[in-house]
Design an enzyme around this catalytic site. Structure first.
Site, PDB file in Angstrom:
ATOM      1  N   CYS A 287       0.776  -1.071  -0.013  1.00  0.00           N
ATOM      2  CA  CYS A 287       0.023  -0.017   0.125  1.00  0.00           C
ATOM      3  C   CYS A 287       0.822   1.229   0.018  1.00  0.00           C
ATOM      4  CB  CYS A 287      -0.834  -0.001   1.205  1.00  0.00           C
ATOM      5  SG  CYS A 287      -2.515   1.257   0.938  1.00  0.00           S
TER       6      CYS A 287
ATOM      7  N   HIS B  21      -3.462  -4.944   0.298  1.00  0.00           N
ATOM      8  CA  HIS B  21      -3.260  -5.244   1.896  1.00  0.00           C
ATOM      9  C   HIS B  21      -2.926  -6.829   1.734  1.00  0.00           C
ATOM     10  CE1 HIS B  21      -3.264  -1.287   3.558  1.00  0.00           C
ATOM     11  NE2 HIS B  21      -4.083  -1.168   2.708  1.00  0.00           N
TER      12      HIS B  21
ATOM     13  N   GLU C   5      -1.944  -8.483   4.032  1.00  0.00           N
ATOM     14  CA  GLU C   5      -2.049  -9.124   5.356  1.00  0.00           C
ATOM     15  C   GLU C   5      -3.604  -9.089   5.730  1.00  0.00           C
ATOM     16  OE1 GLU C   5      -2.490  -4.676   5.732  1.00  0.00           O
ATOM     17  OE2 GLU C   5      -0.885  -6.041   4.501  1.00  0.00           O
TER      18      GLU C   5
END
Length: 195
Positions: A77, A177, A179
Site C-alpha cells: 500500500c 493489503h 495481510e
C-alpha cells in the site's frame, strides 16, 4: 528466519504482525538500521499519507537505508507508493526504488475514490504469485496508484489499468493489503518468506 517490519508512523502494523504469526514467524518491529540490515526479510507496510511518512523516514535516516537493503524487501500500500520516485499526494519526493510516479485516481463516472474493497489481480509475472489463480481477489484501500510501467508484475483495473504489484531486483511491492487479503494474501506473504 528473522523478519523485520519497518517502524514508522503507519497504521495496520498489527494486521501485518498477526498475518506473519499465522505463518509461524514472530517479526521484529524496528526502525534500527543495524537490525534492518541483518534480518533475512524486510516488510514495509503502510496506511497513511505520503509526505508525513517521508518526513518521518528522513528524520530516522530510513530514506537512505531502505533503498540500500540487499535482502528481499516487500512494500505494501503506502509502502509500495513510497518505494516509487514521486507521489502526487502532497507533492512528495519518495524513495526512488521504482522509477515511476504515483498518481491520484482521475474522476471517472461511477468510480469512487478511494478504492476500498476487493478487486482482482491478473497477468502475474512474479514469484510472490506462485500457486495463485489468475484473477484472484485481494483487498485495496487507496486513492493513489502506480501506472503500468517496466516494473509492473501484476495488474488490476479500477476505471483504468494500473500496477497491482511491482518488482525490481530484491524489491517487491503490492498496492493491496496482503495481510488482510484472506488466503490469497497469506499465500503471497508465504511466497515472500520462501524467497
Amino acid at each position: 528466519m528473522e523478519v523485520a517490519i519497518i517502524k514508522y508512523n503507519a497504521g495496520n502494523v498489527q494486521s501485518v504482525i498477526y498475518a506473519l504469526r499465522r505463518l509461524g514467524v514472530e517479526p521484529i518491529y524496528t526502525d534500527n538500521e543495524e537490525t534492518l540490515r541483518k534480518v533475512d526479510k524486510v516488510i514495509f507496510p503502510g496506511v497513511g499519507e505520503a509526505s508525513s511518512t517521508m518526513t518521518y523516514l528522513k528524520a530516522k535516516g530510513l530514506d537512505k537505508v531502505i533503498p540500500s537493503l540487499t535482502q528481499p524487501v516487500l512494500g505494501t500500500c503506502v509502502g509500495m507508493q513510497l518505494m516509487c520516485r514521486y507521489s502526487e499526494e502532497n507533492d512528495t519526493e519518495c524513495l526512488g526504488i521504482f522509477d515511476v510516479d504515483v498518481k491520484r485516481f482521475p474522476p471517472v463516472n461511477g468510480i469512487k475514490v478511494p478504492q476500498t474493497g476487493w478487486n482482482d489481480i491478473y497477468q502475474f509475472q512474479n514469484p510472490l504469485c506462485t500457486g495463485l489463480k489468475e484473477h484472484s481477489y485481494v483487498y485495496y484501500n487507496h486513492s493513489y496508484y502506480a501506472p503500468l510501467c517496466d516494473y509492473t508484475v501484476a495488474k488490476t483495473d479500477y476505471g483504468l489499468e494500473y500496477s497491482a504489484m511491482l518488482h525490481k531486483d530484491n524489491f517487491y511491492a503490492a498496492q493491496f493489503h496482503a495481510e488482510i487479503s484472506s488466503k490469497v494474501g497469506a499465500s503471497i506473504l508465504e511466497n515472500f518468506l520462501k524467497l
